[in-house]
Design a protein around this motif. Structure first.
Motif, short mmCIF file in Angstrom:
data_model
loop_
_atom_site.label_atom_id
_atom_site.label_comp_id
_atom_site.label_asym_id
_atom_site.label_seq_id
_atom_site.Cartn_x
_atom_site.Cartn_y
_atom_site.Cartn_z
N GLY A 171 -8.06 2.03 -4.45
CA GLY A 171 -7.67 2.14 -3.06
C GLY A 171 -8.42 3.27 -2.36
N VAL A 172 -8.74 3.04 -1.10
CA VAL A 172 -9.44 4.04 -0.29
C VAL A 172 -8.60 4.30 0.95
CG1 VAL A 172 -11.57 4.62 0.93
CG2 VAL A 172 -11.66 3.12 -1.09
N LYS A 173 -8.15 5.57 1.11
CA LYS A 173 -7.30 5.92 2.25
C LYS A 173 -8.15 6.09 3.51
CE LYS A 173 -3.90 8.35 -0.61
NZ LYS A 173 -3.25 9.65 -0.90
N VAL A 174 -7.61 5.60 4.63
CA VAL A 174 -8.34 5.64 5.90
C VAL A 174 -7.72 6.68 6.83
CG1 VAL A 174 -9.00 4.31 7.93
CG2 VAL A 174 -8.95 3.20 5.69
N LEU B 71 -9.19 11.35 3.13
CA LEU B 71 -9.05 10.33 4.15
C LEU B 71 -10.44 10.02 4.70
CD1 LEU B 71 -5.94 11.71 6.08
CD2 LEU B 71 -5.99 9.92 4.33
N THR C 12 -8.76 -1.74 -0.04
CA THR C 12 -9.11 -1.92 -1.45
C THR C 12 -9.71 -3.30 -1.62
OG1 THR C 12 -8.29 -1.81 -3.72
CG2 THR C 12 -6.86 -2.85 -2.11
N LYS D 265 0.32 5.23 7.21
CA LYS D 265 -0.79 5.25 6.26
C LYS D 265 -1.56 3.94 6.36
CE LYS D 265 1.59 8.07 2.74
NZ LYS D 265 2.08 8.10 1.33
N ARG E 164 -9.24 10.16 -4.32
CA ARG E 164 -7.94 9.57 -4.01
C ARG E 164 -7.17 10.36 -2.95
NH1 ARG E 164 -6.26 5.41 -7.40
NH2 ARG E 164 -8.09 4.58 -8.46
N ALA F 27 -15.02 3.92 4.40
CA ALA F 27 -14.05 3.28 3.51
C ALA F 27 -14.50 1.87 3.16
CB ALA F 27 -12.67 3.26 4.17
N HIS G 258 0.54 -6.06 4.62
CA HIS G 258 -0.82 -6.13 4.05
C HIS G 258 -1.38 -7.53 4.23
CE1 HIS G 258 0.67 -8.31 0.49
NE2 HIS G 258 1.69 -7.49 0.53
N ALA H 29 -4.79 1.90 4.12
CA ALA H 29 -5.69 1.95 2.96
C ALA H 29 -6.41 0.62 2.81
CB ALA H 29 -4.90 2.26 1.69
#
Length: 232
Positions: free
Chosen positions: A221-224, A20, A215, A211, A17, A26, A172, A213
């Motif tokens: 969620g996957v942060k980029v 990055l 998902t 930010k 989590r 991702a 989003h 992310a």
């Protein structure tokens, strides 16, 4: 604190989590963790350095995703005569005028996009309180008030996505389905990011993209990493 299911725990073990990730990594993680019994939507969320309460910091527009959304978009069109026929031939599910306005006032909502010819806006304007809160009010800037209703219907059904920044500075959108090949999700990701960067308002100061992310509907969620985001 709610107890995590074994499935959620397993997903958590595959995603750090705090890390990055590169865009391709991702996307691969999102697809790996999309294990629901339905084809999950891949969702992209961006935190932007704007305050949409100020008109000169609003971020809004449309983008055509090159690989489509994988979603069956139902379109309602306000038009009369030949334009109504044009909308029907293009694939609009719901076409009407005053009759359609009354149905919407009575609660009809089986549509995802609303398009209108310019001459119908006097009728559509009465639906502000119905369509406005849902983000469905036709708007010339978004191409949903147009004499070319056939083209607008086809665009809506072929992968055109509307975006609008929310109060917290977040925008989003769904950019495909987990069943899509990774390359197709990447193409849609790049197209959406490019549209957001180009929509940077004149009032935005400092860092614009804060930010990013990815998902899936039911996944973590996957942060980029922003290093891979042009204009970030």
């Amino acid at each position: 604190m709610a107890k995590q299911t074994k499935k959620r725990q397993a997903q958590g073990e595959t995603v750090d989590r705090e890390k990055l990730y590169g865009v391709d990594e991702a996307i691969a993680l999102v697809k790996q963790n999309a294990t629901a019994k339905f084809d999950e939507t891949v969702e992209l969320a961006m935190n932007l350095g704007v305050d949409p309460r100020h008109a000169d910091q609003m971020v809004r527009g449309v983008v055509s995703l090159p690989k489509g959304t994988g979603k069956d978009v139902r379109v309602a069109v306000f038009a009369r005569g030949d334009k109504a026929d044009e909308a029907t031939k293009a694939g609009a599910e719901v076409v009407g005028a005053e009759d359609l306005m009354q149905e919407m006032q009575d609660g009809r909502s089986d549509f995802d996009r609303v398009i209108a010819t310019p001459d119908m806006m006097g009728v559509v304007g009465r639906l502000g309180k119905v369509l406005g809160p849902k983000g469905l009010m036709p708007n010339p800037k978004l191409g949903t008030v147009t004499p070319n209703v056939g083209e607008a219907v086809k665009a809506a059904k072929s992968g055109q996505v509307e975006f609008r920044v929310e109060k917290a500075g977040i925008v989003h959108a769904g950019i495909g389905k987990a069943s899509f090949p990774e390359a197709d999700i990447r193409a849609n990701f790049d197209a959406f990011i490019d549209a957001i960067v180009k929509a940077k308002p004149t009032g935005a100061k400092g860092k614009f993209v804060k930010k990013v992310a990815l998902t899936s509907s039911m996944g973590p969620g996957v942060k980029v990493a922003l290093e891979e985001i042009p204009g970030a």
